[in-house]
Scaffold this motif. Sequence first.
Motif, mmCIF file in Angstrom:
data_model
loop_
_atom_site.group_PDB
_atom_site.id
_atom_site.type_symbol
_atom_site.label_atom_id
_atom_site.label_comp_id
_atom_site.label_asym_id
_atom_site.label_seq_id
_atom_site.Cartn_x
_atom_site.Cartn_y
_atom_site.Cartn_z
ATOM 1 N N ILE A 1 3.446 7.783 0.060
ATOM 2 C CA ILE A 1 1.997 7.904 0.203
ATOM 3 C C ILE A 1 1.461 6.533 0.611
ATOM 4 O O ILE A 1 1.794 5.523 -0.019
ATOM 5 C CB ILE A 1 1.316 8.295 -1.137
ATOM 6 C CG1 ILE A 1 1.962 9.518 -1.769
ATOM 7 C CG2 ILE A 1 -0.177 8.468 -0.938
ATOM 8 C CD1 ILE A 1 1.510 10.826 -1.225
ATOM 9 N N LEU B 1 5.086 11.221 -9.411
ATOM 10 C CA LEU B 1 4.379 10.467 -8.371
ATOM 11 C C LEU B 1 2.915 10.219 -8.712
ATOM 12 O O LEU B 1 2.412 9.132 -8.538
ATOM 13 C CB LEU B 1 4.483 11.220 -7.040
ATOM 14 C CG LEU B 1 3.811 10.584 -5.822
ATOM 15 C CD1 LEU B 1 4.310 9.175 -5.563
ATOM 16 C CD2 LEU B 1 4.047 11.454 -4.578
ATOM 17 N N GLN C 1 0.809 -1.224 0.000
ATOM 18 C CA GLN C 1 0.000 0.000 0.000
ATOM 19 C C GLN C 1 0.838 1.268 0.000
ATOM 20 O O GLN C 1 0.303 2.369 0.085
ATOM 21 C CB GLN C 1 -0.928 0.007 1.230
ATOM 22 C CG GLN C 1 -1.957 -1.110 1.186
ATOM 23 C CD GLN C 1 -2.693 -1.150 -0.138
ATOM 24 O OE1 GLN C 1 -3.339 -0.186 -0.522
ATOM 25 N NE2 GLN C 1 -2.583 -2.247 -0.868
ATOM 26 N N ARG D 1 3.404 3.853 -1.857
ATOM 27 C CA ARG D 1 4.013 4.331 -3.090
ATOM 28 C C ARG D 1 5.035 5.385 -2.687
ATOM 29 O O ARG D 1 4.800 6.157 -1.745
ATOM 30 C CB ARG D 1 2.975 4.986 -4.024
ATOM 31 C CG ARG D 1 1.829 4.065 -4.402
ATOM 32 C CD ARG D 1 2.236 3.066 -5.451
ATOM 33 N NE ARG D 1 1.113 2.255 -5.875
ATOM 34 C CZ ARG D 1 0.765 1.087 -5.353
ATOM 35 N NH1 ARG D 1 1.465 0.579 -4.346
ATOM 36 N NH2 ARG D 1 -0.273 0.424 -5.808
ATOM 37 N N HIS D 2 6.146 5.451 -3.366
ATOM 38 C CA HIS D 2 7.165 6.431 -2.977
ATOM 39 C C HIS D 2 7.945 6.925 -4.182
ATOM 40 O O HIS D 2 8.061 6.246 -5.198
ATOM 41 C CB HIS D 2 8.119 5.821 -1.937
ATOM 42 C CG HIS D 2 8.955 4.697 -2.482
ATOM 43 N ND1 HIS D 2 10.177 4.897 -3.101
ATOM 44 C CD2 HIS D 2 8.753 3.365 -2.483
ATOM 45 C CE1 HIS D 2 10.669 3.731 -3.474
ATOM 46 N NE2 HIS D 2 9.827 2.784 -3.105
ATOM 47 N N VAL E 1 0.965 6.779 -7.796
ATOM 48 C CA VAL E 1 -0.287 6.978 -7.069
ATOM 49 C C VAL E 1 -1.316 7.354 -8.134
ATOM 50 O O VAL E 1 -1.215 8.435 -8.732
ATOM 51 C CB VAL E 1 -0.174 8.107 -6.021
ATOM 52 C CG1 VAL E 1 -1.521 8.337 -5.347
ATOM 53 C CG2 VAL E 1 0.897 7.764 -4.991
ATOM 54 N N GLY F 1 4.585 1.845 -9.636
ATOM 55 C CA GLY F 1 4.547 2.521 -8.332
ATOM 56 C C GLY F 1 3.957 3.924 -8.306
ATOM 57 O O GLY F 1 4.262 4.700 -7.397
ATOM 58 N N ASP G 1 -5.508 -0.868 -8.409
ATOM 59 C CA ASP G 1 -5.484 -0.418 -7.015
ATOM 60 C C ASP G 1 -5.356 1.101 -6.949
ATOM 61 O O ASP G 1 -4.387 1.650 -6.397
ATOM 62 C CB ASP G 1 -4.330 -1.068 -6.249
ATOM 63 C CG ASP G 1 -4.525 -0.980 -4.737
ATOM 64 O OD1 ASP G 1 -3.571 -1.261 -3.997
ATOM 65 O OD2 ASP G 1 -5.637 -0.610 -4.286
#
Lengths: 94, 330
Positions: free
Chosen positions: A28, B63, A15, A17-18, B91, B89, B114
């Motif tokens: 996050i 990101l 879970q 993320r970076h 978001v 990776g 996800d």
Amino acid sequence: MQKNGKDTKIQLTAQIRHRAVEEEGVLIHLDNGRVIVVNEVGLFIVQQLDMPVTPKELTAAIAGEFDISTDQAAKDLEKFLAELDAEQAIERSQ
Amino acid sequence: MYHNTILNRVREQHLLHSVTLELTYRCNLDCFYCYNDRYLSGKLLSLDQYRVLLNDLARMQTLFLMLTGGEPMIHPYFFKIGNMTRELGFVVSIRTNGHLLGSRICKRLKKEIDPYLVTVSLHGATAEIHDRQTRITGSFDCLIKNIRTAGECGLRMEVVTTPTAWNEHQIEAMFECCDVLGVPLLFQGPVGPRNNGDISPLSIQPAQKTWDLIEKMVSERHEIEKSEAYQNRAVETNKKEPEEPATCSVGMYGVDIDPFGNVQACMHLKESAGSLHEQSIKEIWNHSPLFLQAQNRSIDAAKQFPDHSPRQLGAPLFCLAVEENLHKKS
């Protein structure tokens, strides 16, 4: 806080993320939306935790990267792992 | 810490922090006020080109990614692209009309992509009003059912609405509807011209008093609730003001990429900084003067609001693109 056994492997949870932003890092947590900002050492540790790694391996990596003693590296690592634990950012496996 | 340290660093070093991917301008609904120009044509990006783009963005430490459209979920490679974003990776957030969020698709979304957030559009509190906007009978009932399903599948949802002359009498009812569904309701606007300059959507601009009511209701709710739903939006709330006031952050942290590979400062400012068919995203971001020009236009636009309270067409918001598109010849 979970104890780190000799053979315990640690890694970031699925879970997290970076990304790196210059020398710092931002993480996050997808589940709770928490944003965690880490410094250069923290970023290095987070990047090692993309794959399962033992505390001993991590300590050696930190000591080598930042040219510090393994004792100091181990102390810094323990403190940082406790913070990541509190953020539910890492998981352990044997 | 994030805004004071990270976003300042992103701005100062001109780092590409977020990207909006408009996967397609096609849609399975037909909203009257849609800003997209569906007749735009060009050479679509291939799956391989998306693979190269996403790998480049990961190397650049981007990101945030938003998948949008049109309706992104009707893109033939939506899940393949989405899965790549997960593997690399990012978001990821998804902006969708929600029409396709049945149980099977929601489970697939959760497993393969996800996403951090799924945002859906609500146009009214009843089928009569919502379907009037979408021009698809049954779309309201479908959306409400799908929001429930998505929540049950563990997807974080939010609802966004644009006040119009058609739904302005249902503002309180829309809040109630979202309260029952357990999702936050956000407002966007104003209703603007289409990106090609067609001003016909402006015919359903809401009254000024509608925005006054929304401001009052939102303020009251934030005072009373301070709910987790809002606190969890840590990455998007409590924005630090830029050093020089601007109407938005256009050109500062991110880009929009249209279905044809054009890299733009934002999805409404249809000027290409470069094409991914000819250059890499890194080359375009680092060398095009368009992003700084867009920033400067936003700063100039802010000067007309010395009290730092922008307003446009009655809304307490200001969109540079709406202003510029209003004067564009169609």
